[in-house]
Scaffold this active site. Structure first.
Site, PDB file in Angstrom:
ATOM      1  N   SER A 274     -10.118  -0.243   6.313  1.00 30.94           N
ATOM      2  CA  SER A 274      -9.163   0.196   5.316  1.00 30.94           C
ATOM      3  C   SER A 274      -9.066  -1.388   4.970  1.00 30.94           C
ATOM      4  CB  SER A 274      -8.332   1.076   5.713  1.00 30.94           C
ATOM      5  OG  SER A 274      -8.760   2.208   5.174  1.00 30.94           O
TER       6      SER A 274
ATOM      7  N   SER B  31     -10.232   2.126   2.871  1.00 32.16           N
ATOM      8  CA  SER B  31      -8.411   2.585   1.667  1.00 32.16           C
ATOM      9  C   SER B  31      -7.816   1.685   0.795  1.00 32.16           C
ATOM     10  CB  SER B  31      -7.827   3.865   2.838  1.00 32.16           C
ATOM     11  OG  SER B  31      -7.226   2.911   3.867  1.00 32.16           O
TER      12      SER B  31
ATOM     13  N   LYS C 217       0.410  -1.239   0.114  1.00 36.37           N
ATOM     14  CA  LYS C 217       0.111  -0.225  -0.466  1.00 36.37           C
ATOM     15  C   LYS C 217       0.704   1.691  -0.260  1.00 36.37           C
ATOM     16  CE  LYS C 217      -4.358   1.964   2.355  1.00 36.37           C
ATOM     17  NZ  LYS C 217      -4.307   1.563   3.718  1.00 36.37           N
TER      18      LYS C 217
END
Lengths: 93, 475
Positions: free
Chosen positions: B168, B144, B69
């Protein structure tokens, strides 16, 4: 309720420039969220201690031993405003 | 053709051929991708794989590819957090988890797309475009960590790392039909993770199986003195891969099946709970009465912490700079022009909630409600071993459906945020489908009893085949 003027003031506190023309729109969206937050008033929290974080640890210290840190030149690779090992910024005052 | 491969198959394949061949095949799949899951593909990945082939395949993840990420610092690679304000920024150091991955021999394929500064449930707030859900390109992948989950589901990497502040990792895992795990708070070092709300967040793995999650956790978990909230207690995740839930006591929190839950999601989750019953577990309904206030408390706390954490992005040391007659004007203009609207809203609300006159009404009140939410968990988990509930109340929604109404987007986090307030571990595993879209079963455990949670998830995976369902283009 947060007003248009308050939005501009909070914008200044947060260092986010808010155009007067946009402040109204911000206020509407922020107010819908603040109204939702208002439901917290329903909860009886008398005598309840706040939880800042869940780990049961306090005052984490380490031994005062010098260790390696990032090289100055590596840190400065991310700026175009380097001068003599410093980062140039506009005047503060 | 994109393919799902687990770590044990990959390691077998690598020892039969080479890490380079595996990495090359993933890079080829990524090259043909149409889902915008990666923000950056590492051009040195193949070289790295070749050097692992040369050095031998000793590490726990030797030659195994992974995607990271874009909020996790990776030396020499961009770390944008999905924001224009970090455009051009290249991390000068590795996060703790990246150091661990490198020692274990993993090959980093690149960085994955995310909601700007992890503030979102759909990956639509990224400055680098929306990521599409591999099951249906008209739908969001969740957020997210939407990029991290989507690239695993699309067979563009076998593993990825995300971060979970209020769901997330678990939300996109549920929406993309893969496994996502939020470890106990303190189990994984946050050193090198760009902070959004640091009292809530943990780095967590995403994979196609619980087994792979356990392997990855054994690599990235453990104490690190550079994160002052890191807890020095060992968890051996792979030891928990045991197919046995006989006598397991499951709590089903009534409040997690509330208003707005999709009937198909509800049915899939209950089917899963009944499956556990067949496997020898028992279940009982439990009540967690403060759940309805968790969402508001969560957002007050997350926004307040964000307003402080994101103060560092001021155009001074890195990223773009918009000129102004003094520092304050420069910073204010840079932040206005380079932060997206949702990030600006959250910083403004957080600043407001912490400002004189409102601190006690919002921030302090939210922290007290957090205590009550945590007590709900303490009470429920003193009666049962784990809790089970839907990860998300609905399957993946359509792109554009909720993005203009922040509050409706926040409401979809209702089942994931209480877990972060309490700091307990939680995993989302595939448990069925509604109209061709995956549904996630959320299993929640006691703080630092991640092992019981992994065992529960592994037993489900071993006795069902939901986790083998994959998008049409993937074999």
């Amino acid at each position: 309720m947060i007003t248009k003027d308050e939005v501009e003031h909070v914008g200044w506190l947060a260092r986010i420039e808010i155009d007067s023309a946009d402040a109204e729109g911000y206020a509407t969206k922020l107010n819908s969220v603040l109204e939702y937050f208002g439901q917290l008033d329903e909860v009886d929290t008398d005598g309840v201690a706040p939880t800042y974080h869940v780990a049961d640890i306090m005052n984490v210290f380490r031994d005062d031993v010098v260790t390696d840190s990032l090289e100055q030149k590596d840190v400065l690779t991310n700026t175009d405003s380097e001068q003599d090992g410093y980062i140039k910024a506009p005047r503060i005052m | 053709m994109a393919e799902w491969m687990n770590i044990s198959t990959l390691k077998e394949t690598i020892s039969g051929s080479s890490a380079a061949e595996i990495t090359a095949s993933y890079l080829e799949t990524i090259g043909k991708s149409g889902i915008n899951g990666y923000t950056y593909v590492f051009d040195g990945a193949l070289e790295r794989a070749k050097s692992i082939d040369k050095d031998g395949h000793g590490g726990m993840l030797a030659g195994v590819p992974i995607a990271i990420k874009d909020s996790i610092s990776t030396k020499g690679m961009p770390t944008t957090c999905g924001s224009k304000i970090l455009e051009g920024y290249v991390a000068p150091y590795d996060a703790h988890v990246i150091e661990r991955l490198k020692v274990a021999g993993a090959v980093i394929l690149g960085k994955t797309n995310m909601d700007e500064f992890a503030m979102g449930t759909s990956t639509e707030s990224s400055a680098y475009g929306t990521t599409l859900n591999p099951w249906d390109p008209k739908r969001v992948p969740g957020g997210s960590s939407g990029g991290s989950a989507a690239v695993v589901a699309a067979g563009e990497t076998p593993l990825s790392l995300g971060s979970d502040t209020g769901g997330s990792v678990r939300c996109p895992a549920a929406f993309c039909g893969v496994v996502g795990f939020k470890p106990s708070y303190g189990a994984v070092s946050r050193y090198g993770l760009v902070s959004y709300a640091n009292s809530l967040e943990q780095i967590g793995p995403i994979a196609t199986s619980v087994e792979d999650i356990a392997v990855l956790m054994d690599v990235i978990g453990g104490y690190d003195s550079r994160d002052s909230t890191s807890i020095d207690k060992e968890i051996r995740y792979q030891d928990a891969l045991v197919d046995d839930v006989a006598g397991l006591n499951i709590g089903v929190p009534t409040e997690y099946f509330g208003e707005g839950i999709d009937a198909g999601v509800e049915k899939s989750v209950w089917d899963a709970i009944h499956m556990y019953e067949d496997m020898g577990a028992t279940w009982t309904q439990v009540s967690m009465p403060h759940t309805k206030y968790a969402l508001a408390a969560y957002y007050v706390i997350a926004m307040s912490e964000a307003s402080s954490n994101l103060a560092r992005f001021d155009g001074t040391r890195y990223g773009p700079r918009v000129d102004g007659e003094n520092w304050h004007v420069m910073a204010s203009r840079t932040r206005a022009s380079c932060f997206g609207k949702e990030v600006q809203r959250r910083i403004l609300l957080g600043t407001y909630a912490l400002s004189a006159g409102y601190h006690d009404k919002y921030y302090l009140k939210a922290l007290k409600v957090r205590t009550l939410v945590k007590q709900d968990f303490d009470r429920a988990l003193s009666q049962v071993d784990v809790l089970m509930a839907p990860t998300m109340p609905t399957p993946a929604f359509k792109i554009g459906e909720k993005i203009d109404d922040p509050l409706s987007l926040y409401l979809s986090d209702v089942n994931t945020v209480p877990i972060n307030l309490a700091g307990v571990p939680s995993i989302s595993v595939p448990c069925g489908q509604v109209d061709g879209l995956p549904v996630g079963l959320q299993i929640i455990g006691k703080h630092f009893d991640d092992s019981t949670l992994i065992r529960s998830a592994f037993a489900f995976e071993t006795n069902t085949d939901h986790h083998t369902m994959r998008p049409a283009e993937v074999v």
